[in-house]
Each structure stands twice: as C-alpha cells, then as structure tokens.
Write a protein that holds these residues in place. Structure first.
Motif, PDB file in Angstrom:
ATOM      1  N   PHE A 165       0.859  -1.181   0.000  1.00 16.87           N
ATOM      2  CA  PHE A 165       0.000   0.000   0.000  1.00 16.87           C
ATOM      3  C   PHE A 165       0.901   1.240   0.000  1.00 16.87           C
ATOM      4  O   PHE A 165       1.488   1.585   1.033  1.00 16.87           O
ATOM      5  N   PRO A 166       1.044   1.916  -1.151  1.00 20.53           N
ATOM      6  CA  PRO A 166       2.064   2.970  -1.296  1.00 20.53           C
ATOM      7  C   PRO A 166       1.571   4.346  -0.833  1.00 20.53           C
ATOM      8  O   PRO A 166       1.245   5.210  -1.645  1.00 20.53           O
ATOM      9  N   LEU A 167       1.529   4.552   0.470  1.00 23.88           N
ATOM     10  CA  LEU A 167       1.171   5.868   1.005  1.00 23.88           C
ATOM     11  C   LEU A 167       2.403   6.756   1.146  1.00 23.88           C
ATOM     12  O   LEU A 167       2.314   7.838   1.713  1.00 23.88           O
ATOM     13  N   TRP A 168       3.526   6.330   0.616  1.00 23.69           N
ATOM     14  CA  TRP A 168       4.811   6.993   0.854  1.00 23.69           C
ATOM     15  C   TRP A 168       5.083   8.154  -0.106  1.00 23.69           C
ATOM     16  O   TRP A 168       5.814   9.079   0.215  1.00 23.69           O
ATOM     17  N   ILE A 169       4.534   8.104  -1.326  1.00 29.30           N
ATOM     18  CA  ILE A 169       4.825   9.098  -2.361  1.00 29.30           C
ATOM     19  C   ILE A 169       3.560   9.905  -2.638  1.00 29.30           C
ATOM     20  O   ILE A 169       2.447   9.415  -2.464  1.00 29.30           O
ATOM     21  N   GLY A 170       3.728  11.143  -3.111  1.00 26.44           N
ATOM     22  CA  GLY A 170       2.608  12.042  -3.325  1.00 26.44           C
ATOM     23  C   GLY A 170       1.883  11.828  -4.628  1.00 26.44           C
ATOM     24  O   GLY A 170       1.929  12.673  -5.531  1.00 26.44           O
ATOM     25  N   GLU A 171       1.180  10.690  -4.726  1.00 31.48           N
ATOM     26  CA  GLU A 171       0.352  10.436  -5.892  1.00 31.48           C
ATOM     27  C   GLU A 171      -0.717   9.419  -5.526  1.00 31.48           C
ATOM     28  O   GLU A 171      -0.587   8.666  -4.563  1.00 31.48           O
ATOM     29  N   GLY A 172      -1.794   9.407  -6.314  1.00 30.92           N
ATOM     30  CA  GLY A 172      -2.856   8.452  -6.105  1.00 30.92           C
ATOM     31  C   GLY A 172      -2.617   7.177  -6.891  1.00 30.92           C
ATOM     32  O   GLY A 172      -1.514   6.912  -7.392  1.00 30.92           O
ATOM     33  N   ASP A 173      -3.682   6.377  -7.037  1.00 25.39           N
ATOM     34  CA  ASP A 173      -3.568   5.095  -7.735  1.00 25.39           C
ATOM     35  C   ASP A 173      -4.321   5.092  -9.064  1.00 25.39           C
ATOM     36  O   ASP A 173      -4.562   4.048  -9.646  1.00 25.39           O
ATOM     37  N   ARG A 174      -4.681   6.296  -9.544  1.00 26.30           N
ATOM     38  CA  ARG A 174      -5.338   6.409 -10.843  1.00 26.30           C
ATOM     39  C   ARG A 174      -4.361   6.978 -11.864  1.00 26.30           C
ATOM     40  O   ARG A 174      -3.603   7.898 -11.550  1.00 26.30           O
ATOM     41  N   PRO A 175      -4.366   6.460 -13.097  1.00 30.84           N
ATOM     42  CA  PRO A 175      -3.507   7.054 -14.128  1.00 30.84           C
ATOM     43  C   PRO A 175      -4.005   8.432 -14.524  1.00 30.84           C
ATOM     44  O   PRO A 175      -5.136   8.820 -14.218  1.00 30.84           O
ATOM     45  N   THR A 176      -3.163   9.170 -15.206  1.00 35.44           N
ATOM     46  CA  THR A 176      -3.576  10.462 -15.750  1.00 35.44           C
ATOM     47  C   THR A 176      -4.854  10.290 -16.568  1.00 35.44           C
ATOM     48  O   THR A 176      -4.950   9.369 -17.391  1.00 35.44           O
ATOM     49  N   PRO A 177      -5.854  11.137 -16.366  1.00 35.26           N
ATOM     50  CA  PRO A 177      -7.127  10.986 -17.090  1.00 35.26           C
ATOM     51  C   PRO A 177      -6.961  10.962 -18.607  1.00 35.26           C
ATOM     52  O   PRO A 177      -6.043  11.568 -19.177  1.00 35.26           O
ATOM     53  N   ALA A 178      -7.884  10.267 -19.250  1.00 34.07           N
ATOM     54  CA  ALA A 178      -7.779   9.959 -20.677  1.00 34.07           C
ATOM     55  C   ALA A 178      -7.640  11.179 -21.583  1.00 34.07           C
ATOM     56  O   ALA A 178      -6.832  11.142 -22.528  1.00 34.07           O
ATOM     57  N   PRO A 179      -8.377  12.274 -21.386  1.00 30.77           N
ATOM     58  CA  PRO A 179      -8.240  13.399 -22.333  1.00 30.77           C
ATOM     59  C   PRO A 179      -6.816  13.949 -22.402  1.00 30.77           C
ATOM     60  O   PRO A 179      -6.363  14.365 -23.479  1.00 30.77           O
ATOM     61  N   ILE A 180      -6.110  13.942 -21.289  1.00 31.01           N
ATOM     62  CA  ILE A 180      -4.727  14.429 -21.276  1.00 31.01           C
ATOM     63  C   ILE A 180      -3.817  13.436 -21.976  1.00 31.01           C
ATOM     64  O   ILE A 180      -2.959  13.809 -22.800  1.00 31.01           O
ATOM     65  N   ARG A 181      -4.014  12.159 -21.690  1.00 32.01           N
ATOM     66  CA  ARG A 181      -3.199  11.128 -22.348  1.00 32.01           C
ATOM     67  C   ARG A 181      -3.424  11.139 -23.855  1.00 32.01           C
ATOM     68  O   ARG A 181      -2.478  10.998 -24.640  1.00 32.01           O
TER      69      ARG A 181
END
Length: 391
Positions: free
Chosen positions: A34-50
């Motif tokens: 459970f990676p609570l260590w780094i400042g990011e969530g568990d969702r990829p960058t949203p599709a419109p940006i990708r």
C-alpha cells in the motif's frame, strides 16, 4: 593516485536518499504494498490528457522545440493563470523547463550564491533542502506549530529569522506534508517583508488546486506586481494526476525572458515535446472537470483518515486544509525511519518518516491519502493495528 570520488564537490559527496527514498527503496515493487509513501494516487492520468499527448506523438511532435516551452503551452499557461488569479501574466515571465523539481533548481540558480542565507518554512519536502545545500546556502528553519487541531505559522518568527543579508525565503502552500494553507493576509505580509528586506520569495505552489475549501489556494500571484521579488514554482503533477510526466512551470519577475530561455537551454533544452500537448489539454476546459473530480477524491480520502486515525488515543492528527497528506504524531515513537521500515515489513504499508521533513518532526509520519478510499481504508486499518501492537 587520486580517485574520482575524491574530486567530487563536498555537497555532492554528502548527498543521500531522503527518508522517503530509503523506505521506497526497501519496498518498491513488493506484491500488494500500500504505497502511502509518495505524493500520488492510484489512478492514471485521465484519458483526455493522455490522448492529447498520444495524438502529438502520432503527429510527429518528437523534435526539439523552444527551450522555454512551446508557444502554445506558454499561451495556455498564461490564460490559465489569468483565469484563476484574475491578473495579467506576461508570457515572457513563464518557463516550462521540465519537472517542478527542475523549476526549484532553476530558481535557486537564478538567485543564490554560495553562503547566501535562506529561510525555510518547515516541515518541508526533503528535496528542497538538497537543492539549497547544493547551492551552498546558509539555511535557517522556521517550523509551523500545531495548535487547536491545525497547523499555524508564526509571522514573528519569520521576521526574526530574516537577517540583514537574507537572500531568499522558501514557503510551500498548500504545504507538503502538513496541508497548511497560507491565508491571504499572510501572503501580503510576507510580500511586504520581502520588498522591505530585499529578499526573493520562492513560492512553491504546486498544490494550488488541492484545497478542501474553495477552488484555488491564495497565491503570491494574487498580489505581486511583475517587478516584485517573487518566483512562483508550480506544476502539473498534483492537480491533474500527472506525476510521471515531469512537467512544471515557473513564473519569474519581469524582464528576464532571454535569461530564462538561455538557462532552459543549459539546464534541460526544454521539456519533452509531445508531453507538452498533454499539458495544454490539462490547462483548458478539458482539465477543469478533472481537477474537481480529483479534489473530491482527495477530500473523501481525508474523511477516511479522520475516521480511522482522528480519535485514536496514540495518534495526534492535525487536519490539513489542502494538498493530500496527513502528518500525524505517533505518541511514544522516537525513530520515525525505524517505525516506517518496520510497518512496511510487517503490514506492507509504505509511509514516509517524519524526520526527513525537517527538524522537530521525528515523532511524525507522512501518509498520502490520494488513493481510492477502499484501498486507503485497508492501509490505515493495518497502520492502526501496527500502532496498537508496538506503540
């Protein structure tokens, strides 16, 4: 015979991983961690940006571009900043050299000479200290104080820490790791102090849209004139879930367009070409629903933290106002690195040790609550189980 290591700068030779890096290196890639260590969530960058970046690749945008940033991106950034702060921004003040971390290095090299005095508001992100140490700065810390369930900054202590020759003040709002947000009155007071004393303000505003009350955090850009001693440092990682894109921006005082371009060439020759099209999409109408959706997820994450940790007798939890971290104090804990390493080994939960965020934080841990609520709830259940067992 002289070794290569013996010829290194002392500041480089003294570098080591932050406390975050030490824990991550110990557990990165473990199944089920459970990676609570780094400042990011568990969702990829949203599709419109990708999709915008993928289209740029298909369109052949793989060549060098203007080192300061594509003109389309600088124009989109200008429009975005004017929209959220309601102040005009000359595109000549903007630079997108690469990551936000690169922007902080950029700012330090713009201003600091060896021995210059810098005041740092702490708790602070550990990489900030490394940047300033590599610049051979003389550093004084002013720590936020925990009062009445929240974090506060004493302006009198900032003023007392500033010497006649102080060159810069570093302040991060919303703050990593405490979630403290500087009120508008304090923004104005610190700006007045910088004008009066003649020091530059390094305003780290990368969490500017990660606020729990309102739409955007107070900024020095709200009140500073183009000639004021303020360098605003920001980026795409947090508001749009673009951590792996390594894109940040810097707003400099007016009149430095040629220097910003020249140093961008030296530093990184510009940000990745096709990634900049993703950034353009994030800054436009496509990006605003993304900002709001992610912000709602982060608010929900903190509610999970509040429910799991808020009433625990061995945990002191101060409520953040923004960003997406909790920085609780664990009663009886004296070695935050050992605590985080043992928690990782026993419960497969990765957290960041408090000591790495500056002096006075040894009894704290930082945990990121940006992941989905269900996974976060299980991670915190494991954390509480560990605290009950050991503290």
């Amino acid at each position: 015979m002289v070794s290569g290591k013996a010829l290194l700068r002392g500041e480089f030779g003294a570098l080591e991983d932050s406390g975050i890096g030490k824990v991550v290196r110990r557990g990165f890639g473990r199944p089920g961690v459970f990676p609570l260590w780094i400042g990011e969530g568990d969702r990829p960058t949203p599709a419109p940006i990708r999709e915008a970046a993928k289209q740029a690749l298909d369109d052949g945008h793989t060549f060098y571009n203007i080192p300061r940033g594509r003109m389309e991106l600088l124009d989109a950034l200008r429009a975005y900043l004017e929209r959220i702060y309601d102040v005009p921004i000359d595109p000549g003040r903007l630079v997108v050299p690469g990551s936000t971390m690169l922007c902080l290095n950029f700012a330090a090299q713009m201003v600091l000479e060896p021995g210059d005095h810098v005041v740092v508001v702490t708790p602070h992100w550990p990489n900030v200290l490394s940047v300033l140490e590599m610049a051979k700065a003389d550093i004084t810390f002013v720590r936020q104080e925990a009062r009445e369930g929240h974090w506060h900054l004493d302006l009198g202590k900032i003023e007392a820490a500033c010497r006649p020759g102080t060159k810069a003040l570093y302040v991060n709002s919303p703050c990593n790791p405490t979630g403290w947000i500087m009120p508008p009155s304090m923004v104005r007071t610190l700006l007045d102090l910088g004008r009066e004393r003649g020091f530059m303000i390094f305003a780290d505003e990368v969490y500017h849209r990660n606020v729990f009350d309102g739409d955007v955090a107070p900024s020095f850009l709200d009140v500073a004139t183009p000639d004021d001693p303020v360098i605003s440092i920001n980026g795409f990682s947090k508001a749009w879930a673009m951590t792996g894109w390594r894109l940040g921006w810097l707003v400099a005082p007016a009149g430095l367009e040629h220097q910003l371009s020249a140093y961008s060439t030296v530093l990184n020759t510009g940000a990745t070409s096709f990634a900049q099209f993703g950034a353009i999409a994030a800054l436009g109408d496509t990006g605003e629903p993304i900002v709001r959706e992610l912000r709602d997820q982060y608010r929900e994450g903190f509610e999970v933290v509040r429910r799991r940790l808020g009433q625990h007798p061995k945990i002191e939890l101060r409520e953040p106002e923004g960003a997406f971290y909790a920085f609780p104090k664990i009663k009886g804990m004296t070695d935050s690195l050992a605590f985080c390493q043992q928690l990782l080994d026993e419960e497969n939960v990765g957290t960041a040790p408090g000591y790495t965020f500056g002096p006075g934080n040894e009894a704290h841990v930082r945990l990121c609550f940006a992941m989905s609520a269900e996974r976060l709830d299980e991670a915190l259940e494991r954390l509480v189980r560990f605290v009950d067992r050991h503290c």
